[in-house]
Design an enzyme around this catalytic site. Structure first.
Site: not given
Ligand code: NAP
Length: 278
Positions: A65, A101, A125, A128-129
């Site tokens: 991306k 997005d 959170g 990336g999302a």
């Molecule tokens: P990411 O960049 O890996 O970020 C994950 C986030 O979750 C970070 O803020 C992380 O905190 C937090 N986290 C993970 N484990 C944790 C725990 N045990 N306790 C507290 N916080 C925790 O992932 P992402 O790409 O942003 O995606 C996040 C979610 O959005 C996923 O479930 C994904 O499936 C969903 N999503 C959905 C769509 C859609 O189209 N509906 C699109 C994109 C993403 P830290 O910063 O402290 O590590």
């Protein structure tokens, strides 16, 4: 028949072919949408192939991306805002880069009757999302955004995009409850509650939400997370991640076909197709 695809590495798990082909069939469009594994180092050669073979366009996921940005002939405003491209249209060998997005998220909120302008949001959170959501909330006039994250430095880096309306806090139940008490809409952008991921330590912070405040979860697998289940039990409107997933795909297909698509007609069809595949 015109060809579209999603590129990435890995990409075979992508729901884009299912979503796009469901819409293409329903709309009677003369397109087919494929899945195309492309490794990081293969991206320049892939773009040459797109031009040489006359692909109509493609979607991009990890790891392409950001890398696509300097390789486009033109970028739309959201691609510039995000510094990332997830949709590319090929018009006579000229490549136009878009990012759907944030626009998909804004449409999903609008579809649920949730305004952005003047609204106080709490985001759980800072990955990336969360970044995609936050930049759109700021761009469209949110009144306040409180970012709650386990790693506070990551929340602070995001809040620096608009320090006048954004603030940060940690992730203890007490901190989450304090943030929830002062918001209009709560959005979970962590992977807590996703299939195969851990759960929230406790959903008790939801008790502090003002009555009627909507709760959104970006997760769509499962369709109803424990967070959304508890929110519904407390009488809050609840939205899962499917509308976001589908609206960003609709926006992409609008770019590919240069037509306006009736999202209300597409949503139930795509939701039904996805429900069978999850
Ligand atoms: P990411 O960049 O890996 O970020 C994950 C986030 O979750 C970070 O803020 C992380 O905190 C937090 N986290 C993970 N484990 C944790 C725990 N045990 N306790 C507290 N916080 C925790 O992932 P992402 O790409 O942003 O995606 C996040 C979610 O959005 C996923 O479930 C994904 O499936 C969903 N999503 C959905 C769509 C859609 O189209 N509906 C699109 C994109 C993403 P830290 O910063 O402290 O590590």
């Amino acid at each position: 028949m015109k060809q579209l695809c999603v590129i990435g590495d890995p990409v075979l798990h992508s729901k884009s072919p299912l979503i796009q082909n469901t819409m293409i069939r329903a709309l009677g469009l003369d397109y087919e949408y494929l899945c195309q594994p492309v490794k990081r180092e293969e991206l320049p050669a892939w773009l040459e192939r797109v031009r040489a073979e006359g692909w109509a366009g493609f979607n991009a996921t990890m790891p392409h991306k950001e890398a696509l940005v300097p390789l486009m002939d033109e970028l739309d405003e959201d691609a510039k805002l995000y510094g990332a491209v997830n949709t590319v249209c090929n018009i006579d060998g000229k490549l136009y880069g878009y990012n759907t997005d944030g626009g998909g998220f804004a449409r999903a909120l609008a579809g649920a009757g949730i305004p952005i302008q003047g609204t106080k949001f709490v985001l759980l959170g800072a990955g990336g999302a969360a970044k995609a959501v936050i930049l759109k909330l700021v761009q469209q006039g949110a009144r306040q955004v409180v970012i709650c994250n386990r790693t506070v430095e990551k929340a602070a880096a995001l809040a620096a995009h608009a320090p006048d309306i954004m603030s940060t806090t940690g992730f203890s139940v007490e901190e989450l409850a304090k943030a929830a008490a002062g918001c209009d809409v709560l959005i979970n952008c962590t992977n807590l509650g996703m299939a195969g991921s851990p759960e929230f330590e406790s959903p008790a912070f939801l008790d502090a939400l003002p009555a009627g405040a909507p709760v959104c979860d970006l997760i769509y697998h499962p369709l109803e997370t424990a967070l959304l289940k508890r929110a519904k039990e407390l009488g809050h409107p609840a939205m899962n991640g499917l509308p976001l997933l589908i609206h960003q795909a609709i926006l992409a297909l609008e770019h590919f076909t240069n037509t306006k698509i009736d999202a209300a007609a597409m949503l139930p069809l795509v939701e039904a197709a996805l429900a069978q595949s999850l």
